[in-house]
Design an enzyme around this catalytic site. Structure first.
Site, mmCIF file in Angstrom:
data_model
loop_
_atom_site.group_PDB
_atom_site.id
_atom_site.type_symbol
_atom_site.label_atom_id
_atom_site.label_comp_id
_atom_site.label_asym_id
_atom_site.label_seq_id
_atom_site.Cartn_x
_atom_site.Cartn_y
_atom_site.Cartn_z
ATOM 1 C CD1 TRP A 2 9.941 25.675 76.475
ATOM 2 C CD2 TRP A 2 10.414 25.988 78.630
ATOM 3 N NE1 TRP A 2 9.609 26.972 76.790
ATOM 4 C CE2 TRP A 2 9.899 27.193 78.110
ATOM 5 C CE3 TRP A 2 10.785 25.948 79.980
ATOM 6 C CZ2 TRP A 2 9.740 28.343 78.884
ATOM 7 C CZ3 TRP A 2 10.639 27.102 80.744
ATOM 8 C CH2 TRP A 2 10.124 28.277 80.197
ATOM 9 C CG MET A 3 3.912 24.197 76.911
ATOM 10 S SD MET A 3 2.451 23.485 77.709
ATOM 11 C CE MET A 3 1.919 22.299 76.517
ATOM 12 C CG ASP A 21 3.810 31.779 73.810
ATOM 13 O OD1 ASP A 21 4.418 31.717 74.879
ATOM 14 O OD2 ASP A 21 3.983 32.683 72.979
ATOM 15 C CD1 TRP A 66 11.407 29.420 75.131
ATOM 16 C CD2 TRP A 66 13.478 30.080 74.592
ATOM 17 N NE1 TRP A 66 11.337 30.053 73.925
ATOM 18 C CE2 TRP A 66 12.597 30.475 73.565
ATOM 19 C CE3 TRP A 66 14.824 30.380 74.461
ATOM 20 C CZ2 TRP A 66 13.024 31.164 72.435
ATOM 21 C CZ3 TRP A 66 15.265 31.073 73.329
ATOM 22 C CH2 TRP A 66 14.356 31.447 72.333
ATOM 23 C CB SER A 124 4.033 32.246 69.043
ATOM 24 O OG SER A 124 4.394 31.665 70.266
ATOM 25 N NE ARG A 174 8.525 37.839 70.034
ATOM 26 C CZ ARG A 174 9.475 38.743 70.310
ATOM 27 N NH1 ARG A 174 10.371 39.080 69.402
ATOM 28 N NH2 ARG A 174 9.515 39.330 71.495
ATOM 29 C CG ASP A 175 4.434 36.099 68.763
ATOM 30 O OD1 ASP A 175 5.246 35.208 68.452
ATOM 31 O OD2 ASP A 175 4.584 36.844 69.746
ATOM 32 C CD GLU A 204 6.701 38.392 73.560
ATOM 33 O OE1 GLU A 204 6.247 37.963 74.639
ATOM 34 O OE2 GLU A 204 7.790 38.021 73.083
ATOM 35 C CD1 TRP A 256 7.447 35.301 78.707
ATOM 36 C CD2 TRP A 256 9.030 33.713 78.701
ATOM 37 N NE1 TRP A 256 7.319 34.580 77.547
ATOM 38 C CE2 TRP A 256 8.276 33.606 77.506
ATOM 39 C CE3 TRP A 256 10.075 32.813 78.910
ATOM 40 C CZ2 TRP A 256 8.544 32.645 76.530
ATOM 41 C CZ3 TRP A 256 10.340 31.851 77.940
ATOM 42 C CH2 TRP A 256 9.578 31.779 76.766
HETATM 43 C C1 FRU Z 1 5.677 34.739 73.950
HETATM 44 C C2 FRU Z 1 6.854 34.515 73.036
HETATM 45 C C3 FRU Z 1 6.498 34.854 71.611
HETATM 46 C C4 FRU Z 1 7.488 34.058 70.827
HETATM 47 C C5 FRU Z 1 7.630 32.816 71.651
HETATM 48 C C6 FRU Z 1 9.010 32.258 71.661
HETATM 49 O O1 FRU Z 1 5.813 34.136 75.199
HETATM 50 O O2 FRU Z 1 7.948 35.267 73.492
HETATM 51 O O3 FRU Z 1 6.552 36.225 71.337
HETATM 52 O O4 FRU Z 1 7.026 33.797 69.541
HETATM 53 O O5 FRU Z 1 7.247 33.157 72.973
HETATM 54 O O6 FRU Z 1 9.050 31.001 72.277
#
Ligand code: FRU
Length: 477
Positions: free
Chosen positions: A35-36, A38, A62, A98, A159-160, A213, A296
């Site tokens: 899986w891939m 972001d 995921w 991320s 996050r991110d 995000e 998603w």
């Molecule tokens: C965005 C996200 C980010 C998170 C990551 C988890 O698509 O939901 O917010 O860090 O993917 O895989």
């Protein structure tokens, strides 16, 4: 289960043998197997472009996030490298989420979200997200330094991190959720290790989402752009059709000052599949963006083939005088061009014309004279599953995909001015199409799933005539 890079690599090697490559991209980046999601840590370091990505090597779903890794000299030919980060804990025991990358002297630094539950992972109250640091000298093997920013009191979704250098300082923006409101928080550091909290940079107004995000914050054309991926926007006519959006606000900002926005949130890509884009600067100062070319919860039929998810083409960002973000394929994409097939057609009259028997990896350019076209619908079709056409009654450019066997049917579209020429650049790959409209005015990007024997390209014009000024295709290699 405990995770490590060695285990992840073994798993990928063994899974790679069993892949079915019918929909595997020919010139976009996808994981070697598994899986891939972001793109992460996009950066130029030591003579290479690096792309990391959210990766689950152990399945096509995921799962506990690793950072996959590839590098390229030209943003289009990618070389896979070993997994860069595995959720080895304790700070990221449930996932390396991320984040971004910066070059600090001779060091490549990754700043990412450690995702962890303190207790039952079924209960969101146990969720903590912290920002972590990992560094490397060779750009391949990383030393983990653990948490550099803890979860702010009262928050869980945090996050991110996107880090950049401005003057003497490192800056960071992080996406967050406070109650039911999305926000972006800001931090400042001299050394990437000690971070000062600079408060909330931007917050969702009105119906602008419960979580923001993947924030990114950069200057273009003298303006400040806040690019992010909000969750929780309601569909509104032709807008916000996907489960989540990605888009931007334009405004003014100076270090230490609030972000003063001008205008509304605008989506970046109106196709079915574009999310969590991240930008970076090339050595010659272009701002390039790459997104996840998926959405998603949308079906990914390639999961049965042993892989899932892909990244978009690299796209150069510019800001128009009226503050619209425009995306053009990065010029490196042209290095993929092989044989050119001109389509010497001037008009189509209530007919369809097949031009390519098998379109796999191709760039098509089309210029339609809309003012001199009377057809109700005219455009291009790939097999029976995809049509990209002008709908004169709606005055829109429509992308329609129809793969009922996979539950992927429906349209996305953008408004057109039918008094003008319409210039299109369309990039077809095994399971994707990206449409660039009028030199970056708008984009439509979607995943597609044609059968091997249903990949012919045809032009059509129904209920009238359509005037084609220019048309042709490059084989991409
Ligand atoms: C965005 C996200 C980010 C998170 C990551 C988890 O698509 O939901 O917010 O860090 O993917 O895989």
């Amino acid at each position: 289960m405990t995770y490590s890079i060695t285990k992840a690599e073994q798993e990928i090697q063994s899974r790679r043998e069993g892949l079915n490559l019918r929909w595997y991209p020919r010139y976009h980046l996808a994981a070697r197997a598994g899986w891939m999601n972001d793109p992460n840590g996009l950066v130029w370091f030591d003579g290479w472009y690096h792309a990391f990505y959210q990766h689950h090597p152990y399945s096509t779903q995921w799962g506990p996030m690793h950072w996959g890794h590839a590098r390229s000299k030209d943003l289009v030919h990618w070389e896979h490298l070993p997994v860069a980060l595995a959720p080895e804990g304790p700070d990221d025991k449930d996932g390396c989420f991320s984040g971004s990358a910066v070059v600090d002297g001779d060091t490549l630094a990754l700043i990412y979200t450690g995702h962890k539950f303190h207790g039952d992972p079924g209960d969101e109250a146990n969720l903590y997200q912290v920002q972590c640091l990992a560094t490397s000298r060779d750009g391949i093997h990383f030393v983990r330094h653990g948490t550099v920013i803890d979860t702010p009191p009262g928050l869980h979704h945090f996050r991110d991190p996107k880090v950049w250098r401005e003057g003497e300082w490192w800056y960071m923006v992080v996406g967050a959720r406070e109650g039911d409101t999305g926000q972006v928080r800001a931090y400042l550091s001299a050394d990437l290790r000690e971070w000062q909290d600079r408060g909330v940079l931007a917050v969702a107004e009105k119906e602008m989402g419960y979580m923001w995000e993947c924030p990114d914050f950069f200057t273009l054309n003298g303006k400040r752009v806040l690019m992010f991926s909000p969750q929780g926007l309601a569909a509104d006519g032709f807008k916000n059709r996907n489960l989540f959006q990605s888009g931007y606000l334009v405004g003014e900002w100076q270090p230490g000052q609030p972000f003063v926005r001008e205008g509304e949130f605008v989506e970046m890509d109106y196709g079915h599949d574009f999310y969590a884009p991240q930008s970076f600067l090339t050595p010659d100062g272009r701002r390039i963006v790459i997104g996840w070319l998926d959405m998603w919860e949308s079906p990914l039929p390639e999961q049965e083939d042993g892989w899932a998810g892909m990244l978009s083409l690299p796209r150069e960002l510019t800001l128009s005088a009226d503050n619209h973000l425009q995306m053009h394929p990065a010029r490196e994409v042209e290095t993929l061009r092989g044989a050119w097939f001109p389509w010497p057609i001037t008009t189509l009259n209530n007919q369809q014309m097949t031009l390519v028997e098998h379109c796999d990896a191709m760039e098509v350019t089309l210029q339609w004279d809309c003012a001199n076209s009377s057809a109700e619908q005219y455009g291009i079709r790939l097999g029976d599953g995809l049509r990209i056409y002008v709908d004169v009654q709606m005055q829109r450019l429509v992308l329609e995909r129809h793969y009922p066997q996979y539950g992927l049917c429906g349209t996305r579209s953008v408004a057109l001015n039918l008094n003008d020429m319409l210039n299109l650049r369309l990039f077809f790959d095994s399971s994707s199409v990206e449409v660039f409209i009028n030199e970056g005015e708008a984009c439509l990007s979607s995943r597609i799933y044609p059968d091997a024997d249903g990949r012919e390209l045809a032009l059509f014009a129904w209920a009238g005539g359509a005037s084609l000024i220019h048309g042709g295709a490059w084989q991409l290699e």
